[in-house]
Design a protein around this motif. Sequence first.
Motif, PDB file in Angstrom:
ATOM      1  N   GLY A 334       0.816  -1.209   0.000  1.00 49.90           N
ATOM      2  CA  GLY A 334       0.000   0.000   0.000  1.00 49.90           C
ATOM      3  C   GLY A 334       0.845   1.253   0.000  1.00 49.90           C
ATOM      4  N   LEU A 335       0.252   2.321  -0.454  1.00 52.47           N
ATOM      5  CA  LEU A 335       0.954   3.611  -0.534  1.00 52.47           C
ATOM      6  C   LEU A 335       1.285   4.129   0.860  1.00 52.47           C
ATOM      7  CD1 LEU A 335       1.815   6.050  -2.383  1.00 52.47           C
ATOM      8  CD2 LEU A 335      -0.421   7.029  -1.829  1.00 52.47           C
ATOM      9  N   ARG A 336       2.478   4.696   0.993  1.00 60.11           N
ATOM     10  CA  ARG A 336       2.892   5.349   2.240  1.00 60.11           C
ATOM     11  C   ARG A 336       3.368   6.753   1.901  1.00 60.11           C
ATOM     12  NH1 ARG A 336       4.942   3.759   7.287  1.00 60.11           N
ATOM     13  NH2 ARG A 336       5.020   1.557   6.632  1.00 60.11           N
ATOM     14  N   CYS A 337       2.830   7.735   2.612  1.00 64.48           N
ATOM     15  CA  CYS A 337       3.257   9.132   2.432  1.00 64.48           C
ATOM     16  C   CYS A 337       3.566   9.711   3.799  1.00 64.48           C
ATOM     17  CB  CYS A 337       2.163   9.940   1.739  1.00 64.48           C
ATOM     18  SG  CYS A 337       2.560  11.701   1.564  1.00 64.48           S
ATOM     19  N   GLU A 338       4.751  10.261   3.961  1.00 64.10           N
ATOM     20  CA  GLU A 338       5.171  10.847   5.236  1.00 64.10           C
ATOM     21  C   GLU A 338       5.815  12.205   4.986  1.00 64.10           C
ATOM     22  OE1 GLU A 338       7.802   7.871   6.705  1.00 64.10           O
ATOM     23  OE2 GLU A 338       6.192   6.734   7.703  1.00 64.10           O
ATOM     24  N   ALA A 339       5.566  13.121   5.908  1.00 62.79           N
ATOM     25  CA  ALA A 339       6.174  14.456   5.818  1.00 62.79           C
ATOM     26  C   ALA A 339       6.410  14.971   7.227  1.00 62.79           C
ATOM     27  CB  ALA A 339       5.281  15.407   5.042  1.00 62.79           C
ATOM     28  N   ARG A 340       7.433  15.801   7.363  1.00 66.57           N
ATOM     29  CA  ARG A 340       7.737  16.373   8.672  1.00 66.57           C
ATOM     30  C   ARG A 340       8.473  17.688   8.475  1.00 66.57           C
ATOM     31  NH1 ARG A 340       9.489  12.879  12.039  1.00 66.57           N
ATOM     32  NH2 ARG A 340      10.894  14.163  13.290  1.00 66.57           N
ATOM     33  N   GLY A 341       8.391  18.528   9.498  1.00 64.25           N
ATOM     34  CA  GLY A 341       9.082  19.808   9.435  1.00 64.25           C
ATOM     35  C   GLY A 341       8.831  20.614  10.694  1.00 64.25           C
ATOM     36  N   ALA A 342       9.497  21.743  10.801  1.00 66.62           N
ATOM     37  CA  ALA A 342       9.351  22.608  11.976  1.00 66.62           C
ATOM     38  C   ALA A 342       7.905  23.066  12.126  1.00 66.62           C
ATOM     39  CB  ALA A 342      10.277  23.808  11.852  1.00 66.62           C
ATOM     40  N   TYR A 343       7.364  22.886  13.308  1.00 66.57           N
ATOM     41  CA  TYR A 343       5.973  23.284  13.557  1.00 66.57           C
ATOM     42  C   TYR A 343       5.775  24.787  13.365  1.00 66.57           C
ATOM     43  CZ  TYR A 343       1.632  24.155  16.122  1.00 66.57           C
ATOM     44  OH  TYR A 343       0.369  24.565  16.473  1.00 66.57           O
ATOM     45  N   SER A 344       6.826  25.552  13.616  1.00 64.88           N
ATOM     46  CA  SER A 344       6.718  27.006  13.503  1.00 64.88           C
ATOM     47  C   SER A 344       6.336  27.443  12.088  1.00 64.88           C
ATOM     48  CB  SER A 344       8.035  27.675  13.907  1.00 64.88           C
ATOM     49  OG  SER A 344       9.112  27.211  13.109  1.00 64.88           O
ATOM     50  N   ARG A 345       6.619  26.626  11.091  1.00 60.35           N
ATOM     51  CA  ARG A 345       6.295  26.975   9.706  1.00 60.35           C
ATOM     52  C   ARG A 345       4.792  26.919   9.432  1.00 60.35           C
ATOM     53  NH1 ARG A 345      10.252  26.787   5.673  1.00 60.35           N
ATOM     54  NH2 ARG A 345       8.592  26.238   4.211  1.00 60.35           N
ATOM     55  N   VAL A 346       4.087  26.076  10.175  1.00 61.23           N
ATOM     56  CA  VAL A 346       2.665  25.859   9.896  1.00 61.23           C
ATOM     57  C   VAL A 346       1.785  26.231  11.082  1.00 61.23           C
ATOM     58  CG1 VAL A 346       3.141  24.025   8.250  1.00 61.23           C
ATOM     59  CG2 VAL A 346       2.802  23.438  10.660  1.00 61.23           C
ATOM     60  N   ALA A 347       2.377  26.703  12.170  1.00 56.18           N
ATOM     61  CA  ALA A 347       1.638  26.915  13.399  1.00 56.18           C
ATOM     62  C   ALA A 347       0.564  27.971  13.252  1.00 56.18           C
ATOM     63  CB  ALA A 347       2.610  27.320  14.528  1.00 56.18           C
ATOM     64  N   ALA A 348      -0.476  27.842  14.098  1.00 54.62           N
ATOM     65  CA  ALA A 348      -1.553  28.829  14.147  1.00 54.62           C
ATOM     66  C   ALA A 348      -0.965  30.215  14.387  1.00 54.62           C
ATOM     67  CB  ALA A 348      -2.539  28.476  15.246  1.00 54.62           C
TER      68      ALA A 348
END
Length: 355
Positions: A334-348
């Motif tokens: 099955g397909l696997r997709c993973e992503a990660r990065g600094a929370y500050s880039r996407v934070a509220a």
Amino acid sequence: MNGSDDRYENSTLDHVLILAPYRKDADYLGRLLTGHEISARIGAQDDDLGEMLAASPGVLVTTHEALTASVIAAVADHVHAQPSWSEIPVVVLLDRASRPDEVRAALTRAWPRARLLFYQRPVTTVELVSGVQSALLARLRQRDVRDHIAQESELRRELNHRVKNILASVTSIFEMTRRGATSIEALAEDFRGRLGALDKVHSAVFHSDGENVSIAEIAKLTFDPYVHDGDARIAASGPAVLLNREAGTTLALCLHELATNAIKYGALSRPEGQVRFEWTLSHDDKPVLAISWLERGGPRVEEPNRAGYGTRYIRSALASIFGQKPSIAFEPGGLRCEARGAYSRVAATSDAQPG
């Protein structure tokens, strides 16, 4: 005005500027007003009246004797330069021997955008204080109008910015959908679905605080159409995490693409297929947000010869919000997709760090 008398300045709110050449008159008016908790400043003859007026007094109180040609001209310059919302109140204390009609006519011509109040001396304390307080209240209402105008202008600019962003997103979605379409019907179906995903996340942002949206809410809105008779084909789990509007919209579109691909070719194309979407947030000094999409129970997966629209969009979109490329693996199971990065880039926007 560097010659002002600060003895009567007892508030950072709107103050009253007093022009009275006879010192006993100035001191009396200053004490009278401060005694009623009204902040007052006294202008002396050698002061720069322009600077005093530039300090934005709430009300100008002037005696008849202060109305020299230079004072009238300085006030006229200030009145003329006022912003559109402003109409400075001016309380004029007339000499008992003056001709009120003539003074009123002359000052109305000289100061056409001032709120003129005239009192002929002697005037009672109650009458004068009440008049000044009413003038300060009128000034407060004017500042409310100013703030409303500023807020309305800012909202118009923000609306214009958001509409342009939405139109740019729609144009981009259409162009990329068109390039991958094999028929008019397929183009219409795919385009309609992607617009629906865009609409859902914008609705979620609107119904929150207008700027932020939770990952859980994004997942619910995106995956609800795939729940039948209480059987959720896509399991979503993770901690409470708020994203800003741009990151939330991008993530929603990526999840829509993944879900659409799973229905057409992946785990959701078979009754026994399952999808798990998870997200985690570390609590280090620099928190990291990670997301994972894993499909199981679908047909055997083979890596395509070339990436389609969905895969290209997901790679580009997730890289833009996380700052690094995601991992997309076409595993046999099955397909696997993973992503990660600094929370500050996407934070509220109001919550740059997780609580």
